[in-house]
Design an enzyme around this catalytic site. Structure first.
Site, PDB file in Angstrom:
ATOM      1  N   PHE A   1      -8.413  -1.242   7.191  1.00 14.40           N
ATOM      2  CA  PHE A   1      -9.386  -1.695   6.187  1.00 14.40           C
ATOM      3  C   PHE A   1      -8.696  -2.430   5.051  1.00 14.40           C
ATOM      4  O   PHE A   1      -9.257  -3.347   4.446  1.00 14.40           O
ATOM      5  CB  PHE A   1     -10.194  -0.508   5.645  1.00 14.40           C
ATOM      6  CG  PHE A   1      -9.409   0.412   4.747  1.00 14.40           C
ATOM      7  CD1 PHE A   1      -8.706   1.484   5.271  1.00 14.40           C
ATOM      8  CD2 PHE A   1      -9.367   0.209   3.375  1.00 14.40           C
ATOM      9  CE1 PHE A   1      -7.976   2.332   4.449  1.00 14.40           C
ATOM     10  CE2 PHE A   1      -8.644   1.050   2.539  1.00 14.40           C
ATOM     11  CZ  PHE A   1      -7.937   2.113   3.079  1.00 14.40           C
ATOM     12  N   ASP A   2      -7.456  -2.025   4.763  1.00 15.10           N
ATOM     13  CA  ASP A   2      -6.697  -2.602   3.655  1.00 15.10           C
ATOM     14  C   ASP A   2      -6.161  -3.983   4.050  1.00 15.10           C
ATOM     15  O   ASP A   2      -6.174  -4.927   3.244  1.00 15.10           O
ATOM     16  CB  ASP A   2      -5.551  -1.635   3.331  1.00 15.10           C
ATOM     17  CG  ASP A   2      -4.919  -1.839   1.973  1.00 15.10           C
ATOM     18  OD1 ASP A   2      -5.518  -2.522   1.117  1.00 15.10           O
ATOM     19  OD2 ASP A   2      -3.816  -1.288   1.762  1.00 15.10           O
TER      20      ASP A   2
ATOM     21  N   SER B   1       0.439  -3.457   4.480  1.00 18.58           N
ATOM     22  CA  SER B   1      -0.315  -2.217   4.675  1.00 18.58           C
ATOM     23  C   SER B   1      -0.380  -1.857   6.149  1.00 18.58           C
ATOM     24  O   SER B   1      -0.352  -2.734   7.017  1.00 18.58           O
ATOM     25  CB  SER B   1      -1.739  -2.363   4.127  1.00 18.58           C
ATOM     26  OG  SER B   1      -2.447  -1.137   4.259  1.00 18.58           O
TER      27      SER B   1
ATOM     28  N   ARG C   1      -8.166  13.516   5.321  1.00 20.67           N
ATOM     29  CA  ARG C   1      -7.827  12.113   5.110  1.00 20.67           C
ATOM     30  C   ARG C   1      -9.022  11.201   5.411  1.00 20.67           C
ATOM     31  O   ARG C   1      -9.293  10.258   4.675  1.00 20.67           O
ATOM     32  CB  ARG C   1      -6.626  11.736   5.983  1.00 20.67           C
ATOM     33  CG  ARG C   1      -6.281  10.246   6.032  1.00 20.67           C
ATOM     34  CD  ARG C   1      -5.809   9.705   4.701  1.00 20.67           C
ATOM     35  NE  ARG C   1      -5.343   8.321   4.807  1.00 20.67           N
ATOM     36  CZ  ARG C   1      -5.225   7.489   3.776  1.00 20.67           C
ATOM     37  NH1 ARG C   1      -5.524   7.885   2.536  1.00 20.67           N
ATOM     38  NH2 ARG C   1      -4.789   6.262   3.950  1.00 20.67           N
TER      39      ARG C   1
ATOM     40  N   LYS D   1      -9.970  -0.030  -2.870  1.00 24.11           N
ATOM     41  CA  LYS D   1      -9.806  -0.994  -1.796  1.00 24.11           C
ATOM     42  C   LYS D   1     -10.807  -0.659  -0.688  1.00 24.11           C
ATOM     43  O   LYS D   1     -11.069   0.509  -0.467  1.00 24.11           O
ATOM     44  CB  LYS D   1      -8.366  -0.937  -1.269  1.00 24.11           C
ATOM     45  CG  LYS D   1      -7.330  -1.267  -2.346  1.00 24.11           C
ATOM     46  CD  LYS D   1      -5.935  -1.399  -1.795  1.00 24.11           C
ATOM     47  CE  LYS D   1      -5.285  -0.052  -1.535  1.00 24.11           C
ATOM     48  NZ  LYS D   1      -3.881  -0.177  -1.063  1.00 24.11           N
TER      49      LYS D   1
ATOM     50  N   SER E   1      -2.314   0.835  -4.998  1.00 20.98           N
ATOM     51  CA  SER E   1      -2.826   1.975  -4.229  1.00 20.98           C
ATOM     52  C   SER E   1      -4.143   2.495  -4.790  1.00 20.98           C
ATOM     53  O   SER E   1      -4.440   2.351  -5.982  1.00 20.98           O
ATOM     54  CB  SER E   1      -1.784   3.101  -4.278  1.00 20.98           C
ATOM     55  OG  SER E   1      -2.340   4.313  -3.803  1.00 20.98           O
ATOM     56  N   ASN E   2      -4.916   3.124  -3.892  1.00 20.18           N
ATOM     57  CA  ASN E   2      -6.128   3.834  -4.302  1.00 20.18           C
ATOM     58  C   ASN E   2      -5.823   5.032  -5.198  1.00 20.18           C
ATOM     59  O   ASN E   2      -6.699   5.504  -5.923  1.00 20.18           O
ATOM     60  CB  ASN E   2      -6.863   4.358  -3.056  1.00 20.18           C
ATOM     61  CG  ASN E   2      -7.816   3.334  -2.451  1.00 20.18           C
ATOM     62  OD1 ASN E   2      -8.214   2.371  -3.103  1.00 20.18           O
ATOM     63  ND2 ASN E   2      -8.184   3.556  -1.201  1.00 20.18           N
TER      64      ASN E   2
ATOM     65  N   ASP F   1       0.857  -1.174   0.000  1.00 20.48           N
ATOM     66  CA  ASP F   1       0.000   0.000   0.000  1.00 20.48           C
ATOM     67  C   ASP F   1       0.907   1.244   0.000  1.00 20.48           C
ATOM     68  O   ASP F   1       2.033   1.185   0.500  1.00 20.48           O
ATOM     69  CB  ASP F   1      -0.872  -0.024   1.258  1.00 20.48           C
ATOM     70  CG  ASP F   1      -1.610   1.278   1.484  1.00 20.48           C
ATOM     71  OD1 ASP F   1      -2.279   1.744   0.545  1.00 20.48           O
ATOM     72  OD2 ASP F   1      -1.509   1.844   2.601  1.00 20.48           O
TER      73      ASP F   1
ATOM     74  N   THR G   1       1.530   3.667   4.405  1.00 19.14           N
ATOM     75  CA  THR G   1       2.382   2.475   4.543  1.00 19.14           C
ATOM     76  C   THR G   1       3.807   2.787   4.100  1.00 19.14           C
ATOM     77  O   THR G   1       4.745   2.719   4.892  1.00 19.14           O
ATOM     78  CB  THR G   1       1.785   1.297   3.761  1.00 19.14           C
ATOM     79  OG1 THR G   1       0.474   1.029   4.278  1.00 19.14           O
ATOM     80  CG2 THR G   1       2.654   0.047   3.902  1.00 19.14           C
TER      81      THR G   1
ATOM     82  N   ASN H   1      -2.942   0.223   6.952  1.00 17.19           N
ATOM     83  CA  ASN H   1      -4.345   0.624   7.045  1.00 17.19           C
ATOM     84  C   ASN H   1      -5.222  -0.578   7.381  1.00 17.19           C
ATOM     85  O   ASN H   1      -5.282  -1.547   6.612  1.00 17.19           O
ATOM     86  CB  ASN H   1      -4.804   1.242   5.724  1.00 17.19           C
ATOM     87  CG  ASN H   1      -4.195   2.623   5.507  1.00 17.19           C
ATOM     88  OD1 ASN H   1      -4.449   3.544   6.288  1.00 17.19           O
ATOM     89  ND2 ASN H   1      -3.373   2.759   4.466  1.00 17.19           N
TER      90      ASN H   1
END
Lengths: 250, 250
Positions: free
Chosen positions: A175-176, A171, A39, A147, A114-115, A8, A12, A173
């Site tokens: 959620f990731d 990652s 964010r 993601k 990545s998003n 990520d 990250t 994150n």
């Protein structure tokens, strides 16, 4: 057998809070608040658009989230100023250990998923110099979702030609981590804020400010049913983990 | 021609913050903080599970979000205590104007469409006495996803037999307003926190606490491309709106 390590980007390899200085310069006294809400809204909008099936690229979402944040505070910014602040996302600082960690992993295929839009990620990777370590920089924009939607993670197989069991996904994150694990990757979570440190910070709820709220919401492992295979305190621990053949429980 | 008025439950007819007293009694000095993080995580988990395609009913999600919140604060609660706090969600207080507003709309078909599980919603509606106004109480659990996914809103047609153009959807939740509008309903947003009041509250970011952060994140219209047809200051304004035939710009 892990062949590729896919990272990520935001949070990250790159410190999303590093944009705070730019925001603070533009809106003195408000940098931390704006950066945190920005964010959180950026992520929310990616999830909500994912749910609604109304995709917009991450640059648009990032700009909308910033406009929302400034709007609720009654702050004015014209389109050029918004664009300029969004451009700051392309100059995020890598975490200090990132380059050394990637160097130590050079026997593996290394990539980003990545998003961020392709354009944002190219700029980010070029500016930071991390591009030289990476075989591929994958943007979810090809999947037209974000993601943790499985279609986003499926790009790894399409791009690298590897089934999920050959991939370690990294990652910070929550959620990731959950999304990548649910998809079928082996997952290493980078613990940027330890549970102990957060507990201490939240001991007096009345005094918790925006930073504490951000960390309360965004820094811990999520309870949506998927735990990571490894929890590491920094990217540096990936090297020894790779040396040990990624044995679970290492 | 609007035939049915369909309401969101949590935050629209029922005050989600009303559970705070119960939480405060159990964890003195921490009620506001726990309640805010709990609600934000509850919504996040619904969106993330929706994105991941790993549905769990809203009671499970609500309990997981509470366990997350207590966990990051280092607070202990056994399963029975968690269940008891989650039960509190079935005894939320309706907004003071809710019953009178529903009475004034009795010439329309009235219903709820909520993320809550069927069991939660039945308990909530029975306890509050609002059931007598409602033809139907629809839970998204039949669609096995959550708002703002279009499949959730599609339950209205299946249950009431009405195409979206016959439905006024009412919500105070920004994501729900956007989702319902994107689906095709006429939408009335209930503005529980005015932009002016929020702006004043956020004027000194360093002093903003958990309540201000919650309102900053959750109380305003979202910038994801769908504006409501009507913005009302309370449910009471629905009566005059209906009398006027829901003319846009009223």
């Amino acid at each position: 057998m892990i062949e590729a390590i896919v990272f990520d980007a935001y949070g990250t390899l790159y410190d999303v809070q590093s944009v705070e200085q730019v925001v603070e310069k533009k809106f003195p006294g408000r940098g931390a608040f704006i950066t945190a809400i920005w964010r959180m809204k950026q992520l929310e909008y990616s999830w909500l658009r994912g749910m609604m099936g109304s995709y917009a690229d991450f640059r648009t979402i990032t700009k909308d989230a910033l406009a929302y944040t400034l709007g609720i505070m009654g702050l004015k910014a014209d389109d050029a100023e918004l664009e300029s602040l969004v451009d700051g996302q392309n100059r995020l600082t890598p975490y200090p250990e990132a380059a050394a960690a990637l160097t130590s992993l050079s026997r593996h295929r290394l990539a980003i998923l990545s998003n961020g839009s392709g354009e944002m990620l190219r700029a980010l990777v070029d500016h930071s110099g991390l591009g030289r370590f990476l075989e591929a920089v994958m943007s979810v924009e090809e999947a037209r979702t974000f993601k943790p939607h499985p279609s986003a993670y499926a790009l790894v197989q399409r791009c690298l030609g590897l089934t999920p069991d050959r991939v370690l996904f990294v990652s910070s994150n929550g959620f990731d981590v959950s999304g990548a694990k649910s998809f079928g990757f082996t997952v290493a979570r980078i613990v940027r804020v330890s549970p102990d440190a957060l507990r201490r910070e939240l001991a007096e709820p009345a005094t918790v400010g925006v930073g504490g709220m951000f960390r309360a919401l965004r820094s811990q492992q999520e309870m949506i049913g998927e735990a990571p295979d490894f929890s590491l305190n920094s990217l540096t621990e990936l090297g020894p983990l790779a040396e040990g053949g990624f044995s679970v429980g290492a």
